[in-house]
Structures are given as structure tokens and as C-alpha cells.
Motif scaffolding. Sequence first.
Motif, PDB file in Angstrom:
ATOM      1  N   PRO A  77      27.332  -6.895   5.646  1.00 19.87           N
ATOM      2  CA  PRO A  77      26.351  -7.876   6.121  1.00 19.87           C
ATOM      3  C   PRO A  77      24.942  -7.648   5.592  1.00 19.87           C
ATOM      4  CG  PRO A  77      26.608  -6.198   7.776  1.00 19.87           C
ATOM      5  CD  PRO A  77      27.510  -5.806   6.638  1.00 19.87           C
ATOM      6  N   THR A  78      24.732  -6.538   4.850  1.00 16.47           N
ATOM      7  CA  THR A  78      23.372  -6.222   4.412  1.00 16.47           C
ATOM      8  C   THR A  78      22.892  -7.162   3.320  1.00 16.47           C
ATOM      9  OG1 THR A  78      24.200  -4.641   2.777  1.00 16.47           O
ATOM     10  CG2 THR A  78      23.719  -3.796   4.980  1.00 16.47           C
ATOM     11  N   GLN A  79      23.841  -7.707   2.538  1.00 18.13           N
ATOM     12  CA  GLN A  79      23.520  -8.569   1.401  1.00 18.13           C
ATOM     13  C   GLN A  79      22.618  -7.838   0.409  1.00 18.13           C
ATOM     14  OE1 GLN A  79      22.065 -12.301   2.966  1.00 18.13           O
ATOM     15  NE2 GLN A  79      24.044 -12.864   3.799  1.00 18.13           N
ATOM     16  N   GLN A  80      22.875  -6.536   0.258  1.00 25.97           N
ATOM     17  CA  GLN A  80      22.150  -5.733  -0.713  1.00 25.97           C
ATOM     18  C   GLN A  80      23.102  -5.231  -1.785  1.00 25.97           C
ATOM     19  OE1 GLN A  80      20.209  -2.569   1.406  1.00 25.97           O
ATOM     20  NE2 GLN A  80      18.672  -3.917   2.329  1.00 25.97           N
ATOM     21  N   ALA A  81      22.583  -5.146  -2.998  1.00 24.86           N
ATOM     22  CA  ALA A  81      23.393  -4.673  -4.122  1.00 24.86           C
ATOM     23  C   ALA A  81      23.366  -3.154  -4.163  1.00 24.86           C
ATOM     24  CB  ALA A  81      22.866  -5.266  -5.423  1.00 24.86           C
ATOM     25  N   ASN A  82      24.016  -2.526  -3.235  1.00 26.33           N
ATOM     26  CA  ASN A  82      23.893  -1.084  -3.046  1.00 26.33           C
ATOM     27  C   ASN A  82      25.177  -0.381  -3.452  1.00 26.33           C
ATOM     28  OD1 ASN A  82      22.883   1.409  -2.270  1.00 26.33           O
ATOM     29  ND2 ASN A  82      23.634   1.185  -0.186  1.00 26.33           N
ATOM     30  N   ILE A  83      25.229   0.152  -4.681  1.00 28.13           N
ATOM     31  CA  ILE A  83      26.376   0.932  -5.137  1.00 28.13           C
ATOM     32  C   ILE A  83      26.219   2.370  -4.636  1.00 28.13           C
ATOM     33  CG2 ILE A  83      27.581   1.867  -7.149  1.00 28.13           C
ATOM     34  CD1 ILE A  83      28.092  -1.077  -6.693  1.00 28.13           C
ATOM     35  N   ILE A  84      27.184   2.860  -3.893  1.00 27.29           N
ATOM     36  CA  ILE A  84      27.083   4.189  -3.291  1.00 27.29           C
ATOM     37  C   ILE A  84      27.606   5.268  -4.239  1.00 27.29           C
ATOM     38  CG2 ILE A  84      27.893   5.636  -1.375  1.00 27.29           C
ATOM     39  CD1 ILE A  84      27.886   3.152   0.368  1.00 27.29           C
ATOM     40  N   ASN A  85      28.717   5.000  -4.918  1.00 28.56           N
ATOM     41  CA  ASN A  85      29.339   5.996  -5.786  1.00 28.56           C
ATOM     42  C   ASN A  85      28.998   5.712  -7.242  1.00 28.56           C
ATOM     43  OD1 ASN A  85      31.760   5.228  -3.521  1.00 28.56           O
ATOM     44  ND2 ASN A  85      31.009   7.317  -3.586  1.00 28.56           N
ATOM     45  N   GLN A  86      27.943   6.358  -7.734  1.00 27.34           N
ATOM     46  CA  GLN A  86      27.538   6.159  -9.124  1.00 27.34           C
ATOM     47  C   GLN A  86      28.637   6.612 -10.070  1.00 27.34           C
ATOM     48  OE1 GLN A  86      23.580   7.502 -10.266  1.00 27.34           O
ATOM     49  NE2 GLN A  86      24.429   8.500 -12.075  1.00 27.34           N
ATOM     50  N   GLY A  87      28.827   5.870 -11.165  1.00 27.97           N
ATOM     51  CA  GLY A  87      29.811   6.252 -12.164  1.00 27.97           C
ATOM     52  C   GLY A  87      30.642   5.077 -12.630  1.00 27.97           C
ATOM     53  N   GLU A  88      31.784   5.382 -13.222  1.00 26.26           N
ATOM     54  CA  GLU A  88      32.667   4.354 -13.763  1.00 26.26           C
ATOM     55  C   GLU A  88      33.607   3.832 -12.685  1.00 26.26           C
ATOM     56  OE1 GLU A  88      34.681   5.807 -17.200  1.00 26.26           O
ATOM     57  OE2 GLU A  88      32.836   6.074 -18.365  1.00 26.26           O
ATOM     58  N   HIS A  89      33.791   2.510 -12.666  1.00 24.07           N
ATOM     59  CA  HIS A  89      34.663   1.875 -11.683  1.00 24.07           C
ATOM     60  C   HIS A  89      35.438   0.729 -12.339  1.00 24.07           C
ATOM     61  CE1 HIS A  89      32.821   3.836  -8.157  1.00 24.07           C
ATOM     62  NE2 HIS A  89      31.667   3.639  -8.760  1.00 24.07           N
ATOM     63  N   PHE A  90      36.675   0.512 -11.880  1.00 24.78           N
ATOM     64  CA  PHE A  90      37.341  -0.742 -12.190  1.00 24.78           C
ATOM     65  C   PHE A  90      36.553  -1.881 -11.554  1.00 24.78           C
ATOM     66  CE2 PHE A  90      41.345   1.768 -12.728  1.00 24.78           C
ATOM     67  CZ  PHE A  90      41.722   1.260 -13.960  1.00 24.78           C
ATOM     68  N   VAL A  91      36.455  -2.997 -12.253  1.00 21.69           N
ATOM     69  CA  VAL A  91      35.896  -4.213 -11.675  1.00 21.69           C
ATOM     70  C   VAL A  91      37.037  -5.204 -11.526  1.00 21.69           C
ATOM     71  CG1 VAL A  91      34.203  -6.060 -11.915  1.00 21.69           C
ATOM     72  CG2 VAL A  91      33.676  -3.783 -12.769  1.00 21.69           C
ATOM     73  N   ILE A  92      37.220  -5.747 -10.331  1.00 23.64           N
ATOM     74  CA  ILE A  92      38.256  -6.751 -10.086  1.00 23.64           C
ATOM     75  C   ILE A  92      37.576  -8.109 -10.005  1.00 23.64           C
ATOM     76  CG2 ILE A  92      40.144  -7.493  -8.602  1.00 23.64           C
ATOM     77  CD1 ILE A  92      40.363  -4.681  -7.543  1.00 23.64           C
ATOM     78  N   VAL A  93      38.091  -9.056 -10.781  1.00 23.86           N
ATOM     79  CA  VAL A  93      37.547 -10.416 -10.798  1.00 23.86           C
ATOM     80  C   VAL A  93      38.636 -11.374 -10.346  1.00 23.86           C
ATOM     81  CG1 VAL A  93      36.477 -12.203 -12.210  1.00 23.86           C
ATOM     82  CG2 VAL A  93      36.035  -9.796 -12.718  1.00 23.86           C
ATOM     83  N   SER A  94      38.334 -12.195  -9.349  1.00 28.17           N
ATOM     84  CA  SER A  94      39.292 -13.188  -8.851  1.00 28.17           C
ATOM     85  C   SER A  94      38.990 -14.533  -9.491  1.00 28.17           C
ATOM     86  CB  SER A  94      39.205 -13.302  -7.331  1.00 28.17           C
ATOM     87  OG  SER A  94      40.099 -14.287  -6.849  1.00 28.17           O
ATOM     88  N   THR A  95      40.008 -15.140 -10.109  1.00 27.91           N
ATOM     89  CA  THR A  95      39.842 -16.393 -10.839  1.00 27.91           C
ATOM     90  C   THR A  95      40.937 -17.379 -10.434  1.00 27.91           C
ATOM     91  OG1 THR A  95      41.305 -15.912 -12.716  1.00 27.91           O
ATOM     92  CG2 THR A  95      39.089 -14.962 -12.782  1.00 27.91           C
TER      93      THR A  95
END
Length: 311
Positions: free
Chosen positions: A154-172
Motif C-alpha cells: 500500500p505504500t506505492q513506493q518503488a522500494n527494492i529491498i534486496n539489491q542485486g539480480e532478479h528475475f522480472v516477470i511480465v504479465s501480457t
Amino acid sequence: MEIKRKGIIFALDAALAVSVVIIILINSSYYFSTSSKESLSQLQPVRIGSDIMALLDFSGDINSAILQDSEDDGDTIPQANLNVSAYLPKNYAMKYAITDMKETRTIDSGDSTYCPPDGGENDNCKTDTDVRCDEFGCTLDQDEWLKIKPITEPTQQANIINQGEHFVIVSTDQSTVTLPTLNLKVAHFDESNDQNLTNSSSIFDKDIGSYFYYFAATNPLRLPYFEAGPSDNNWIILENTGTTPIQIKWVRIAGDESYSRSAFSSGESSIPQDRFIGTGERFVTVVESDGDFEGYHLVRYWIWLKTAGGS
């Protein structure tokens, strides 16, 4: 006779030296092993937490809680969806969290934090002039783009907690095995550097057209990189390089704690700082009601013994 006596003395010296070395080794091994062991009082809550997670997994309660998940739940897993207190011993308390229960939506819901309906920009989403967003998502025609920060409710903030490489999942709205005509880049909004650019993807769920994004032909496997916190270098930039329109529904940074929801057992609101906290985690496989595979989730728990007064 003198030579024989000297031999006996040397033999006794050698035996004594070996005995001393053996005693030292035995004592060292004993103290090393005992110092690295957890006490029974510390191991007990860890085992209780592990048993509760296993029970909730095998009973289908975790599966059900994830399928009932809603963005309206904010950061919290409702007690009605998953209540660990029913299995928790009376004098124990617990916190639990499940990864990947949130996503960054693109749909227009009348909220300015999502993508603008008729092209343009707001604080967290910017689109090409002709991109249209509605209640189903944002549609990208050929060479059109969408740029969005990884915001969560609910914060609506772009807050990445775990810095580093991540898979990105995109729903289309696509369902092919790969989606080579949809480029993804994680960078600053105005960044021209393409080191964090890829079009390598694999289908994750055909029912919702979701794809894992990564960098192909790298060993070890390399994933898009994110900085910690609300960094301006974490814009997720999507561009359609093909001729077929692609509808973007949501994106998710897989495994990052900012996309997880959590809850406490009844009556708790924080993890205490003055006692031993047992922790553990468990991977669960979630299956939808029609039998389709929904995905993997990591369930973490923190468990501790309350004081005698029950606080």
C-alpha cells in the motif's frame, strides 16, 4: 644394561607425548562441537515453526491463502486466509511472510500512481504518446514503450529491498513460448546504456501470459540488476519491437521482499529484540483450482517463546 634402560626411557617419553596430544585433540574436538551446537531450548521453536509450515503446506492452507490474495490486502495476509494461531502452542508467537504476492500494476484504476490512460507520464509510470491503458492493461503497438517504477501497495513506493539480480516477470496477453519482440531494460528513465537490456524470456504461465526475463548465453545465468531502495536506476522499460500489439498487465520483481505479504499470530505486532528468535523457510508449489500450476513461493517464518506472563 645401560642401553636397554635408555631405550625404555625414550619409549616412555614417546608414549607420554602421544597421550598428551590425544588428550588435547579430544578436548579440542569436544569444546568445538559443543560450542557450535544450539541448545535444545533454541532448537525447539525452530522445529515447531517448521512443523507448522509443513502442516499448512500439506493441508493446502498456504495454497488457498495465495489464491485468495488480493491487492486490497496491502502488506498483510488476512488471518481469515491463513491463521497460524490455530496450530501454534499457547506460549509461542510467530510471524510469517510469503514472497511474490504483489505485483506492479499498469492498469488504469482512476489512481494517478498507475499508468496514465491516454499516454503521457506521472510519478511512477510514463508511456509513449499513443499508448492506451484501461482496466485490462496498457497496449503497446510497434515501437511503442512503457516505463514504470517497481511500485507496490500500500505504500506505492518503488522500494527494492534486496539489491542485486532478479528475475522480472511480465504479465501480457501473449501465450507463445518466448516473447522476443518485447524488450526489457532496467535503467534510469533517460539511460541510453543497454548493458541491462534483454529480450530473452521464457513462458511462465500461459493462462495469464506471464514471462520470466533474463539474459541468455551467460554463464552463470545473469538477470536484470536492481539497486536498493527507491533508486531512479530501477525504472523497468518495456518496448514492443514487433508488429503485433502486446498488452502489458503487470510486472513483478521475483523474490524481492517488497513483493511479499506477511502476518503475525494473534495478538502480536512486532518481533521482540530481547530473546531468541527461531527462523526458517520453506518453498511451496501452488496449484490453481483448475489444476494449473500457479508458481513457486518462498514462505519464511520467525518464531519465539513468549514470557511467562504471555507478553
